[in-house]
Design a protein around this motif. Structure first.
Motif, mmCIF file in Angstrom:
data_model
loop_
_atom_site.group_PDB
_atom_site.id
_atom_site.type_symbol
_atom_site.label_atom_id
_atom_site.label_comp_id
_atom_site.label_asym_id
_atom_site.label_seq_id
_atom_site.Cartn_x
_atom_site.Cartn_y
_atom_site.Cartn_z
ATOM 1 N N UNK A 1 0.817 -1.211 0.000
ATOM 2 C CA UNK A 1 0.000 0.000 0.000
ATOM 3 C C UNK A 1 0.856 1.269 0.000
ATOM 4 N N UNK A 2 1.888 1.302 0.851
ATOM 5 C CA UNK A 2 2.641 2.549 1.012
ATOM 6 C C UNK A 2 3.983 2.543 0.277
ATOM 7 N N UNK A 3 4.384 1.378 -0.226
ATOM 8 C CA UNK A 3 5.630 1.315 -0.984
ATOM 9 C C UNK A 3 5.326 1.288 -2.474
ATOM 10 N N UNK A 4 4.475 0.324 -2.868
ATOM 11 C CA UNK A 4 4.122 0.222 -4.294
ATOM 12 C C UNK A 4 2.907 1.063 -4.653
ATOM 13 N N UNK A 5 2.234 1.595 -3.643
ATOM 14 C CA UNK A 5 1.011 2.404 -3.821
ATOM 15 C C UNK A 5 -0.051 1.656 -4.623
ATOM 16 N N UNK A 6 -0.193 0.364 -4.342
ATOM 17 C CA UNK A 6 -1.246 -0.400 -5.016
ATOM 18 C C UNK A 6 -2.583 0.069 -4.465
ATOM 19 N N UNK A 7 -3.450 0.458 -5.381
ATOM 20 C CA UNK A 7 -4.747 0.980 -4.934
ATOM 21 C C UNK A 7 -5.715 -0.169 -4.695
ATOM 22 N N UNK A 8 -6.550 -0.019 -3.690
ATOM 23 C CA UNK A 8 -7.589 -1.030 -3.489
ATOM 24 C C UNK A 8 -8.645 -0.797 -4.562
ATOM 25 N N UNK A 9 -9.304 -1.901 -4.958
ATOM 26 C CA UNK A 9 -10.329 -1.760 -5.986
ATOM 27 C C UNK A 9 -11.481 -0.930 -5.423
ATOM 28 N N UNK A 10 -11.947 0.036 -6.222
ATOM 29 C CA UNK A 10 -13.045 0.897 -5.760
ATOM 30 C C UNK A 10 -14.361 0.153 -5.865
ATOM 31 N N UNK A 11 -15.081 0.119 -4.788
ATOM 32 C CA UNK A 11 -16.393 -0.506 -4.852
ATOM 33 C C UNK A 11 -17.312 0.259 -3.919
ATOM 34 N N UNK A 12 -18.276 0.888 -4.526
ATOM 35 C CA UNK A 12 -19.172 1.756 -3.772
ATOM 36 C C UNK A 12 -19.989 0.962 -2.753
ATOM 37 N N UNK A 13 -20.166 -0.349 -3.018
ATOM 38 C CA UNK A 13 -20.971 -1.159 -2.104
ATOM 39 C C UNK A 13 -20.117 -1.855 -1.038
ATOM 40 N N UNK A 14 -18.833 -1.482 -0.964
ATOM 41 C CA UNK A 14 -17.949 -2.076 0.039
ATOM 42 C C UNK A 14 -18.484 -1.774 1.448
ATOM 43 N N UNK A 15 -18.488 -2.787 2.270
ATOM 44 C CA UNK A 15 -19.061 -2.654 3.621
ATOM 45 C C UNK A 15 -18.365 -1.557 4.431
#
Ligand code: SF4
Length: 864
Positions: free
Chosen positions: A562-576
């Motif tokens: 997350x903070x080294x490669x800055x991989x983004x989490x998949x955007x999902x509007x319905x994420x809990x």
């Protein structure tokens, strides 16, 4: 080891087959390359030797211009327009698979010179009507009788021995009767029959046997009974640097797929075919897929929507996200404007030009593929009047694409059981479980065995017998045969071994596995110190939220991603988790607006929640139904939360001073500057003191061990930071649980230790006590809170379990130092604590390397 990596050093005279001089060799097109290689090996050139497929050799005996299959399919479609409405196959009359089955059956019937069909059952009567409509359409098979009478003496014709289809065998028998001969003899000397754990292990064993026996890759043929095993086999051969070629190459050119996608788009003109078109023809314009996946309702509407909406503050879509949506829309509309021709009516010349323009550099395969498609179009364009007529053409292009052949051969040759010949001395036959072997060919579909039984075509018994003889005959064409039987599939479902193999070989399989060195080793994903410092301490600064440090303590690998490669989490509007933050935000808005917020009516709460969703509903139109259900759900949750909080708030006498308060905390560490920041949900204060509250969607409790391991730093950090900022006295720091799950009440407990088990009923006051205890605030208090709380025992945790503020201060520095030490040293393995993976976005990345560990205590404890 050196031997299997080279591929052309076997120029001896021990040939598996002897290529006859001045001959015509008949073999399937997929094996022509292998044959030419053998001819060159033996003769040094191909002079006087002709290699053809059976059908192209036979074509010289047909007179007149015969029609191609695709043309016939279009003629069949035309002819079946006259099918009567009551015919059971009426609705299938334009279906590609149906037309193709009819063509296959009629070819066979005409070859066997059958002109009368069964007509007893209703199905037979309906099929008879169909066949009567189609039979007058001329095929080359109508000339079978003439061809049979015109065949000359064929003593120079050789047929490569292998498994052939029923129709091919019909002709081969006739050719043999005219003097043709088989090329390739039975020469089996050694047979090995092994069982292996599963399909993957089977390929590892295969690679191991090649290396262990020092086989020449060029001598090996791998026959896959299960075509889907090909990817795992090629993966393992690549890993062991064993060269290979697959007989049926699938990705030589993209031209077929481009035509298929374009024509499918013209035929369907829907969002699915549009996205497919973009993926195939314009893979660099991925933003169109993003836009139409988010806003499918905008498909085929070419006017702006988002650029005429102004942004409104809300928790669901932030301003940055909204701007990116607006940009996407702008790009998508521009793209559509520049590609308006895609929406024009069908024009093959325009499509061809467009596909040509997409290719700056063309390969030989591209050109061949392009010509293949153009000649199909040439054959049938007069039959295509509108987009509905494209179906047959698309299917035929798909067939062409699936039948691409390898254009060079190197190393191990991979094909199916039907491709086993004498051309390679060592054969591995894989996947021979009872379901996959011998897998005899039966007639299925519309013209199934029940139907064929009533015709004059060869009967089932004869065909099965012929097939069985042929299969085992062909298994004997090599010198060394390995038969591998995987005992289970990838899901662990057991497979039975094939009784036909056991009967043939007269033995049971022997279990075999690979030595450990063949197993995968876990990749090392630790960083070295220099890289870690360069990545995480850029410009001598470490910047981050306190939850970032907690995330490192939970799993160093997820922190690095997350903070080294800055991989983004998949955007999902319905994420809990998004739902949790909406709840959080609405609560904050309400408590900011109203002092006695816990007394709000349901309707008032509903209006706040509705307002929170209003903007998102304007933007993401396809999510409106989901948003409406969320409004209802969050309102109900808040009503329950307020009911629970009401009693505490009426007995609590500090005022809410700040909400979502941003703090930052900078200090030097070694040669770096550490900048920590965060947002404090709620700070209540009096003239002298303050109290920190953090809203949690779960029932989180604070635990000293977790704090000392770096897993729960928020409350302590907020307290220390605000103490420094305000110079007030910290009264305590607590979680307010935003949970609405009911308490579980037990009627009584059974005591089994007694001779006769005894039930102790829990009385009402005990139940109330449990309830009160569970609903207390969770956290620590550092000074006497009784002047701010009317019934401290009911709402606050017991004071004696609290660590002193001084202890927290000294331990806090130790924990942060220890975390920074580990980060800067490069420790980044997926050594995660319990439950860390539950909601982790990177689960698909770490896979087999994830390793659960005990949390590391990051403070020094004095010996007790
Ligand atoms: S899934 Fe587990 S091991 Fe993998 S990165 Fe996430 S927390 Fe770490």
């Amino acid at each position: 080891m050196k031997r299997y990596a080279t591929w052309y050093n076997n120029l001896g005279d021990n040939f598996m087959i002897q290529i006859p001089d001045n001959s015509t060799i008949l073999a399937p097109a997929t094996l022509h390359l292998s044959l030419y290689k053998e001819i060159l090996k033996q003769k040094k050139d191909c002079l006087g030797i002709q290699v053809l497929t059976l059908s192209s050799w036979l074509s010289s005996f047909y007179h007149g211009q015969t029609k191609s299959d695709i043309e016939i399919l279009y003629l069949y479609k035309e002819a079946l327009k006259n099918t009567s409405l009551s015919n059971a196959f009426y609705s299938s009359k334009e279906d590609y698979d149906f037309l193709n089955s009819c063509l296959d059956f009629i070819k066979m019937a005409k070859t066997y010179q059958i002109h009368k069909f069964p007509c007893s059952t209703q199905k037979e009567k309906d099929l008879n009507e169909i066949l009567n409509l189609l039979y007058p359409i001329q095929l080359k098979e109508d000339q079978t009788k003439d061809v049979l009478s015109s065949l000359p003496n064929l003593e120079n014709v050789y047929i490569l021995k292998k498994e052939y289809s029923q129709l091919d065998n019909y002709w081969i028998q006739i050719l043999m009767d005219h003097g043709a001969k088989w090329l390739g003899e039975n020469q089996l000397c050694q047979t090995h029959y092994y069982s292996v754990a599963n399909a993957r292990k089977q390929m590892e064993v295969l690679a191991h046997l090649i290396i262990e026996n020092d086989y020449l890759a060029d001598d090996i043929f791998v026959a896959l009974n299960n075509a889907s095993d090909e990817s795992v086999l090629t993966q393992i051969l690549t890993a062991h640097k064993i060269p290979f070629t697959t007989i049926q190459e699938t990705h030589i050119t993209s031209i077929y797929n481009e035509w298929i996608s374009y024509l499918t788009w013209i035929k369907d003109m829907d969002l699915k075919s549009f996205i497919n078109l973009i993926q195939t023809l314009y893979p660099h314009d991925n933003y169109l897929i993003q836009y139409y996946t988010l806003f499918p309702e905008k498909f085929f509407k070419f006017e702006p929507h988002l650029s005429i909406i102004s942004y409104e503050e809300n928790e669901i879509i932030n301003s940055y996200q909204f701007e990116s949506y607006q940009r996407l829309e702008q790009q998508a509309l521009e793209w559509i404007h520049n590609h308006a021709f895609l929406f024009h009516a069908l024009d093959f010349i325009e499509i061809a030009k467009h596909i040509q323009n997409l290719h700056e550099h063309v390969s030989k395969e591209d050109l061949n593929a392009f010509n293949d498609v153009m000649s199909l179009i040439q054959d049938v364009h007069t039959h295509i009047h509108n987009a509905d007529d494209l179906d047959i053409l698309i299917h035929q292009i798909q067939n062409l694409s699936a039948n691409q052949k390898a254009n060079t051969i190197e190393g191990v040759l991979i094909g199916s059981r039907q491709d086993i010949t004498s051309l390679r001395p060592i054969v591995f036959l894989t996947g021979t479980n009872a379901n996959a072997f011998p897998s005899l060919k039966l007639h299925s579909g519309i013209f199934d065995e029940a139907y064929v039984k009533s015709t004059n075509l060869p009967n089932l018994e004869t065909r099965i017998q012929n097939q069985q003889t042929q299969i085992f005959d062909c298994l004997s064409l090599c010198e060394t045969l390995y038969i591998l039987y995987p005992q289970s599939d990838y899901q662990g479902k057991n497979y039975e071994s094939s009784s036909e193999i056991e009967n043939w070989i007269q033995t049971k399989p022997k279990f075999i596995t690979t030595p450990d060195s063949f197993n995968w080793t876990t990749p090392n994903i630790d960083l070295n110190e220099t890289s870690a410092k360069a990545i995480f301490f850029k410009d001598n600064h470490f910047k981050g939220s306190i939850s970032r440090l907690e995330s490192y303590a939970r799993c160093p690998f997820s922190h690095a991603l997350k903070y080294g490669l800055f991989l983004k989490e998949k955007e999902d509007i319905t994420d809990i988790r998004i739902r949790g933050s909406i709840l959080h935000h609405v609560l904050e808005m309400i408590s900011k607006d109203k002092q006695d917020y816990t007394s709000l009516s349901k309707e008032e709460i509903y209006q706040y929640v509705r307002k929170e969703f209003a903007f998102a509903k304007k933007v993401l139109l396809q999510q409106v139904t989901w948003f409406n259900s969320q409004i209802e759900e969050i309102t109900d949750k808040l009503v329950l939360i307020f009911e629970q909080l009401h009693s505490f708030e009426t007995n609590w006498h500090m005022n809410i001073d700040k909400q979502e308060h941003k703090f930052s905390y900078s200090y030097p560490w070694n040669e770096y500057t550490i900048d920590l920041y965060g947002y404090i949900d709620r700070i209540d204060s009096s003239n002298t003191s303050f109290c920190i509250f953090d809203y949690k969607s779960s029932d989180k409790d604070i635990n000293l061990n977790e704090f000392e391991s770096g897993l729960a730093l928020q409350l302590a950090t907020y307290t220390l930071a605000y103490e420094k900022e305000s110079n007030l006295i910290p009264v305590g720091c607590f979680y307010i649980a935003l949970r609405t799950s009911p308490e579980t009440l037990t009627y009584g407990k059974l005591n089994y230790r007694k001779k006769v088990p005894e039930l102790n009923v829990i009385n009402e006051s005990d139940m109330l006590e449990t309830f009160t205890k569970n609903r207390k605030l969770k956290g620590w208090h550092f000074s006497d809170a009784s002047i701010y709380c009317d019934d401290i025992k009911q709402y606050m945790p017991v004071k004696k379990t609290n660590p002193a503020l001084e202890t927290i201060k000294s331990e806090w520095s130790q924990v942060i130092d220890s975390l920074l030490e580990d980060i800067s040293s490069g420790q980044a393995l997926p050594n995660h604590v319990k439950d860390a993976c539950k909601y982790c976005a990177y689960r698909s990345i770490c896979r087999n390397s994830a390793n659960e560990v005990e949390p590391k205590l990051r403070v020094e404890k004095e010996e007790e």
